[in-house]
Design an enzyme around this catalytic site. Structure first.
Site, PDB file in Angstrom:
ATOM      1  N   CYS A 149       0.831  -1.201   0.000  1.00 47.18           N
ATOM      2  CA  CYS A 149       0.000   0.000   0.000  1.00 47.18           C
ATOM      3  C   CYS A 149       0.867   1.253   0.000  1.00 47.18           C
ATOM      4  O   CYS A 149       0.502   2.271  -0.584  1.00 47.18           O
ATOM      5  CB  CYS A 149      -0.927  -0.001   1.218  1.00 47.18           C
ATOM      6  SG  CYS A 149      -2.219  -1.262   1.159  1.00 47.18           S
ATOM      7  N   CYS A 182      15.365   2.740   0.099  1.00 44.96           N
ATOM      8  CA  CYS A 182      13.983   2.889  -0.359  1.00 44.96           C
ATOM      9  C   CYS A 182      13.106   3.034   0.881  1.00 44.96           C
ATOM     10  O   CYS A 182      13.540   3.586   1.894  1.00 44.96           O
ATOM     11  CB  CYS A 182      13.559   1.723  -1.242  1.00 44.96           C
ATOM     12  SG  CYS A 182      13.521   0.114  -0.409  1.00 44.96           S
TER      13      CYS A 182
END
Length: 361
Positions: free
Chosen positions: A183, A320
């Site tokens: 998500c 990341c």
């Protein structure tokens, strides 16, 4: 005797009655995850009259949760999700018992945690936990209602090995790490979470009360963009090995342990941040929320064509969100002759372990 006034609209349903309501009141349901799906399932079960609700979640409420995790509010940011969710249950159903498990569910504790319940709901957001919950529920012969969402869609099913197929019959092996968008990376429509969570709660009520036909051997798939539903059927794999014990689910799902030769911890990176070249392989919208100082933004999909923008005169560190994409980026750089390591746990770990002023999302 159920509270006739409170539950009148359920009790009057054909085939329901006070006996079904009594079964809800006597039931013990464990919900794994108080995030998006749990935020719909937990208050719905409380409102329906489930007597004991266990909540397992080791996370805290973040601002980025609030658009879809409606059991939490702005004032709950920074609180444990189990506490925020428990408050909501008590507001809806003061007589309900809430069991808070603020620890992460693992192979070491799953069987003892699940053993106290009649039914398990899996609203987790990662594959190691999904397989762990399925295997523990199978060993204990507990019905398991599971759901998953991604972007504009989602799916719901029931795994109950003694009554039909279970989760591993549908998904024998997990997808490669990073191949399914989280998500945080792919986004999620909040109404999709509500729809799928409501379907999960419906399955719980059906199983407890005996009303209707549970989704055993079937999966309901919802497409929010079309507003449509479809159903997929599947059967037990006669050649599948029986589940007799729990395993290392991170390893099973291909999540390699931390390797000092290929990764760096947030704490170690903090001691030499000014001496490295930081490469951020997230998307621009993620970098606009939070980023590490001095990092060059090279989204993973553009990395191959922008290698020349990387200063290789200093050690290269790739990061990341949580370390999945950066691991792939590191391998890509190595394949192009650029030595690099990646930040274990990503910027999320940096926020948790080094600098809490960095926004988590």
């Amino acid at each position: 005797m159920p509270d006739s006034a409170r539950f009148a609209r359920q009790i009057v349903l054909p085939g329901f009655g006070e006996a079904a309501q009594d079964r809800l009141g006597a039931s013990r349901v464990l919900v794994v995850g108080a995030g998006g799906l749990g935020s719909t399932v937990i208050p719905t079960l409380a409102g329906a009259g489930v007597g004991t609700i266990g909540i397992v979640d080791d996370d805290v409420v973040e601002t980025s949760n609030l658009h879809r995790q409606l059991v939490h509010g702005v004032a709950d940011v920074g609180r444990r999700k189990v506490d925020s969710a428990a408050d909501r249950v008590h507001a809806l159903a003061p007589d309900a018992t809430v069991v808070r498990q603020s620890e992460r569910l693992t192979a070491a504790n799953a069987l003892s945690v699940l053993a106290d319940y009649d039914l398990v709901v899996d609203g987790s957001d990662n594959f190691p936990t999904r397989y762990l919950v399925n295997d523990a529920a199978t060993i204990l012969n507990l019905p398991l209602v599971w759901g998953a969402v991604s972007q504009y869609g989602g799916q719901v099913g029931v795994s109950w090995a003694s009554r039909g197929p279970q989760y591993r019959d549908l998904f024998p092996t997990p997808p490669p790490p990073g191949s399914v968008l989280s998500c945080a990376v792919g986004g999620v429509l909040p109404t999709t979470v509500g729809v799928v969570g409501s379907l999960m709660a419906t399955e719980v009520i059906k199983i407890i009360t005996g009303v209707g036909t549970p989704l055993i051997g079937r999966v309901t798939v919802f497409d929010g963009l079309s507003g449509g539903f479809r159903e997929l059927s599947y059967a037990a794999d006669p050649d599948a090995a029986p589940i007799t014990g729990l395993v290392d689910y991170d390893a099973f799902c291909g999540l390699a342990p931390v390797d000092a030769a290929t990764s760096v911890s947030a704490e170690d990176l903090a001691t030499r941040l000014d001496a490295v070249t930081l490469v951020d392989v997230r998307e621009p919208w993620e970098a606009s929320i939070a980023r590490l100082p001095g990092a060059v933004l090279l989204p993973l999909g553009e990395l191959q064509g922008r290698l020349g923008e990387i200063d290789t005169s200093r050690p290269v560190v790739v990061y990341c969100h949580k370390g999945i994409r950066s691991a792939a980026a590191r391998e890509q750089l190595e394949g192009n002759g650029i030595s690099a390591v990646h930040l274990d746990g990503g910027i999320d770990a940096w926020s948790r372990l080094v600098d809490p002023s960095i926004v988590r999302y």
